[in-house]
Design an enzyme around this catalytic site. Structure first.
Site, PDB file in Angstrom:
ATOM      1  N   SER A  82       0.845  -1.193   0.000  1.00  0.00           N
ATOM      2  CA  SER A  82       0.000   0.000   0.000  1.00  0.00           C
ATOM      3  C   SER A  82       0.884   1.248   0.000  1.00  0.00           C
ATOM      4  CB  SER A  82      -0.973  -0.025   1.186  1.00  0.00           C
ATOM      5  OG  SER A  82      -2.017   0.902   0.992  1.00  0.00           O
ATOM      6  N   ASP A 178      -7.732  -3.676  -7.572  1.00  0.00           N
ATOM      7  CA  ASP A 178      -7.292  -3.421  -6.205  1.00  0.00           C
ATOM      8  C   ASP A 178      -8.455  -2.850  -5.383  1.00  0.00           C
ATOM      9  OD1 ASP A 178      -4.560  -2.775  -4.492  1.00  0.00           O
ATOM     10  OD2 ASP A 178      -6.165  -1.342  -4.112  1.00  0.00           O
ATOM     11  N   HIS A 245      -6.192  -6.239  -1.483  1.00  0.00           N
ATOM     12  CA  HIS A 245      -5.209  -5.165  -1.333  1.00  0.00           C
ATOM     13  C   HIS A 245      -4.152  -5.640  -0.344  1.00  0.00           C
ATOM     14  CE1 HIS A 245      -3.736  -1.028  -1.352  1.00  0.00           C
ATOM     15  NE2 HIS A 245      -3.761  -1.007  -0.043  1.00  0.00           N
TER      16      HIS A 245
END
Length: 298
Positions: A82, A178, A245
């Site tokens: 991330s 995502d 994710h």
């Protein structure tokens, strides 16, 4: 911040769960900066006492690790997921510069390839948001000059505008759907005032045919943005079609009996083969839901 963190997936110290990196020195860097370690503002907000100095934090952490022995490493990876994945792209060449030329240094970004696309209302939501982040944190001077010399600093927070200029070998793992990007870039709450997308954003299997069509359009835009990575043999990529994710720190996704695979290859093997130059890996999965089945995604 929790006092203890689980070291699983790429951080595991067990050979069967992490065969290529289990015996490495592994360091998890706390993330408290809000701009992928690019902030550098001298002034402190008197009301909140907030410091926007992520770039200084990153530099201090690296100095500490080098002094503890990292300077003698024969192999090194900068990775994260991330915002940490974005860090791994933006700081990749700076990280490489810390080591002698004969050290094998590569970077690996997990779910950090955020793309600049308009939301479902037609607004440039994420572009404006990144512009504000970069301005607030004074990030411009710590973004790659190869980008800021030709684009506004806010646009240089998007990997599609900087990854092509990264000289260090770079591997991208991302879903073309995502879940964070669908929820916050394609359909932020303010672009869906009636909550039409609420169930779909939680579970892709509940999406209507129209919503799935919109998400397929997002995938096309994501893959177009991925072209900014370039096609050098030093580049690796694993782009799947799971609605998720972040993977690499979760054991069930990194390497397990039922971990997702692309071209019959689990993430751990794809990354290990690429890092040690055993085999290149540049694969893009077919569109959802062809492969893998949703239940095999993590």
């Amino acid at each position: 911040m929790v006092k203890e963190a689980n070291f699983t997936g790429i951080l595991s110290n067990e050979q069967k769960f992490n065969p290529d990196f289990y015996d490495w020195n592994r360091v998890k860097v706390r993330y408290c900066d809000g701009a992928s370690f690019t902030g550098d503002v001298e002034a402190v907000n008197p009301e909140t006492n907030l410091h926007f100095r992520g770039a200084r934090v990153f530099e201090a952490v690296m100095e500490d690790l080098l002094a503890k022995g990292m300077k003698n490493a024969q192999n090194a990876i900068l990775t994260g997921c991330s915002a940490g994945g974005l860090t791994s792209i933006l700081h990749c060449d700076n990280f490489r510069a810390l080591f002698p030329v004969n050290t094998r240094v590569k970077c690996f970004a997990d779910a950090g390839y955020f793309v600049n696309v308009k939301d479902v209302s037609g607004a440039s939501h994420i572009e404006e948001f990144y512009k504000q982040v970069v301005a607030l944190h004074g990030s411009a001077k710590h973004l790659p000059a190869s980008c800021t010399s030709r684009l506004s600093p806010g646009l240089c927070f998007f990997p599609q505008n900087v990854a092509g200029q990264v000289k260090t070998p770079l591997f991208i793992i991302n879903s073309a759907y995502d879940s964070w990007q669908i929820r916050n870039i394609l359909v932020p709450d303010n672009a869906d005032p009636k909550g039409t997308w609420r169930r779909c954003k939680k579970d892709i299997k509940t999406c209507s045919s129209t919503q799935l069509q919109t998400m397929q359009g997002f995938r096309v835009q994501f893959l177009n943005a991925l072209a900014g990575l370039g096609n050098s043999s030093s580049r690796g990529m694993l782009i799947d079609s799971c609605y998720t994710h972040c993977r690499t720190v979760f054991q069930e996704a990194w390497l397990s009996a039922d971990s997702p695979v692309l071209d019959k290859t689990p993430i751990a093997k794809a990354v290990g083969d690429w890092y040690y130059d055993r085999n290149p890996f540049q694969k893009i999965d077919c569109p959802y839901p062809c492969n893998p089945l949703p239940e095999s995604c993590f």
